[in-house]
Design a protein around this motif. Structure first.
Motif, short mmCIF file in Angstrom:
data_model
loop_
_atom_site.label_atom_id
_atom_site.label_comp_id
_atom_site.label_asym_id
_atom_site.label_seq_id
_atom_site.Cartn_x
_atom_site.Cartn_y
_atom_site.Cartn_z
N ASP A 207 -11.05 -2.23 6.08
CA ASP A 207 -9.63 -2.15 5.75
C ASP A 207 -9.18 -0.70 5.96
O ASP A 207 -8.83 0.01 5.02
N ASP B 120 -2.64 -3.02 9.46
CA ASP B 120 -2.00 -4.12 10.18
C ASP B 120 -0.92 -3.65 11.16
O ASP B 120 -0.28 -4.48 11.82
N ARG C 15 -6.50 -3.33 12.58
CA ARG C 15 -7.43 -4.30 12.00
C ARG C 15 -8.07 -5.17 13.08
O ARG C 15 -9.27 -5.43 13.05
N TYR D 166 -9.12 -12.71 11.74
CA TYR D 166 -8.55 -11.36 11.83
C TYR D 166 -8.32 -10.91 13.26
O TYR D 166 -7.48 -10.05 13.52
#
Length: 541
Positions: free
Chosen positions: A16, A181, A204, A388
């Motif tokens: 993250d 993101d 990401r 993802y």
């Protein structure tokens, strides 16, 4: 029967982080280890020096007025500056637009305008392309393009000098506002018709994909990776660069564009542990007359991907190039790119006959292309992936995005696959490449794998060509070890007889010196069909 669905492990957890944050951790942990090597010039950057060089470029872009979310184009072959721009744009939150080095004026103009590129970093010239002249030609038609900076040019030096007048605190302030993101990269996919579409990828997306590819290869700070595929594609910049820096490993540039001898020289000189390439690249390396003279004993792993990997070629890579842990990766630009990968401890059959199994934190399913229903394991269907890695969408093209990603987040790959009972995936072809001969579905890969066992054939691609009786017929386009010997359709049919079903035996044989390729090394089957149809308008083979 068990459905063709598989979900990857949930450990280790997803990163993250932004790319800049992740790079900072590698710099802190390994400041004195090599981060980047340019084999041609012999230049080396430690992680500390690389971090400083990235910061110089990032401050230069800030000084040029590049805001977060602005698009910065990079149009160049593989070079150290390309890598610096990749990480510098990530650190300032600009969206890097990777431009195919083979583009001509109309393609360049389209991409610059479609993405709204504000600043372009370009080579001046490469091979037969005069990039500066092409930029000058299209610039009047690109109203959003305000600045052009050329590598190894006074404009590059001016960019660095302007940035040196800014405080690094400005860069830290910009980085603090970025989020994982955020869109960070636009990569244009080479569609078979019409203009390419810009797959938009986030920190990401690509950071995690590079990280997990590296994890499955067993990368540590001791690895040294010769990244042969072009940086403009995910294979180079994600599976290569981001897999390296997320593990404190070293990126090695062998040459600006693919040169088989340069690749092997770089492996030997830099004691590389990993080598990348598409199958055609490995074939070219193995076919070098002096192949045996290169010391490749430092290699242990690498990646063969980008197109179908012939079994016989894979066996030679393992046996003759010391790459016992080499992996096959499968994916597409829109999925950052890798969805499936073989594992280091897989047996030889799995690492030569499949593209592996799903990556951590991703899902794959094989479905009926017409209904979308998941098919049983062992049954062919379209491979889809979710997680993802799926792109944010096609840049400024919501209709194309909706056609590619369904309402549940599944990416339609367009590839035909079979999921085995153990979850491993066999790619049997492209939906569009499948040949329908007299009502029989013919998958080119199966025939290609078989024809690779012919002693006269160095490489082969199978395509469908129009036929008045059967609708389509099978053509084998072959590269021979000794072209002067030739190979007729009758000779090839005799080799195939009793070993392939009659409808799979090539009716036509076309001997060629090379295949039409994209810059990333993928075979352009559309171009091959066009050439074949033109030739077939004359006497039959």
């Amino acid at each position: 029967m068990e459905p063709s669905y598989s979900r990857g492990d949930c450990e280790p957890p997803l990163l993250d982080q932004t790319i800049g944050h992740n790079l900072g951790r590698a710099v802190a942990a390994h400041p004195d280890r090599d981060a980047l090597v340019d084999a041609a010039s012999g230049r080396h950057w430690t992680y500390a020096r690389f971090d400083g060089a990235v910061e110089e470029v990032a401050l230069g872009l800030l000084a040029a007025g590049v805001a977060a979310g602005d698009r910065v184009g990079i149009w160049a072959p593989n070079c150290p500056e390309w890598v610096l721009v990749q990480y510098a744009t990530a650190r300032i939150g600009a969206v890097m637009v990777t431009v195919n080095p083979a583009y001509r004026a109309h393609e360049l103009e389209y991409v610059l305008n479609q993405a709204g590129v504000r600043l372009l970093v370009s080579y001046r010239r490469h091979k037969t392309s005069d990039y500066r002249a092409l930029v000058d030609q299209v610039r009047p038609a690109c109203p959003e393009l305000r600045d052009v900076v050329y590598v190894a040019d006074p404009t590059w030096q001016r960019l660095i000098e302007r940035g040196a007048r800014l405080s690094p605190a400005l860069l830290a302030e910009r980085e603090a506002a970025l989020r994982p993101d955020d869109p960070i990269n636009i990569q244009y996919t080479s569609g078979t018709t019409g203009f390419p579409k810009g797959a938009t990828l986030s920190h990401r997306n690509i950071l995690n994909n590079g990280y997990f590819v590296g994890e499955l290869l067993g990368y540590t700070e001791n690895d040294r990776i010769v990244v042969v595929p072009p940086f403009y594609h995910c294979f180079g910049m994600v599976m290569g660069n981001l897999a390296a820096t997320s593990h404190g490993a070293c990126m090695i540039i062998a040459a600006p564009s693919f040169d088989p001898a340069a690749a092997l020289r770089a492996v030997a000189a830099e004691r590389a542990t990993s080598l990348y390439g598409v199958p055609t690249m490995f074939i070219a390396e193995l076919d070098l007359p002096d192949f045996a003279s290169y010391d490749l004993s430092s290699l242990r792993t690498g990646i063969m991907a980008g197109s179908t990997c012939p079994v016989e070629v894979m066996r030679r890579v393992i046996g003759e190039m010391h790459m016992a842990e080499v992996a096959i990766c499968y994916g597409m630009t829109e999925t950052s790119p890798v969805s499936a990968q073989t594992r280091r401890d897989d047996d030889l059959e799995r690492r030569t006959a499949t593209v592996g199994r799903v990556l951590p934190h991703l899902e794959v399913a094989v479905v009926d292309p017409a209904t979308g229903a998941t098919v049983p394991r062992g049954v062919s269907g379209e491979l889809r992936t979710r997680g993802y890695s799926v792109m944010l969408g096609y840049w400024n093209d919501p209709e194309a995005t909706a056609a590619a990603i369904d309402a549940e987040g599944w990416m339609r790959t367009g590839d035909l696959a079979v999921m085995r009972t153990d979850g491993y995936l066999d790619i049997v072809g492209r939906i569009k490449d499948m040949i329908i001969r007299g009502g029989e579905n013919v998958y080119p890969r199966e025939i290609e794998e078989f024809l690779h066992t012919h002693p006269a054939i160095s490489d082969v691609q199978v395509i469908g060509v129009p036929d008045a009786k059967y609708g389509e017929e099978v053509m084998a386009c072959v590269i021979l070890h000794e072209p002067e010997t030739g190979l007729s359709a009758a000779e090839l049919a005799a080799f195939c007889r009793d070993r392939l079903a009659h409808y799979k035996i090539p009716r036509h044989v076309r001997v060629v010196e090379s295949f039409p390729l994209t810059v990333s090394g993928k075979v352009r089957k559309v171009a091959m069909r066009e050439q074949a149809v033109a030739e077939l308008s004359g006497p039959p083979s």
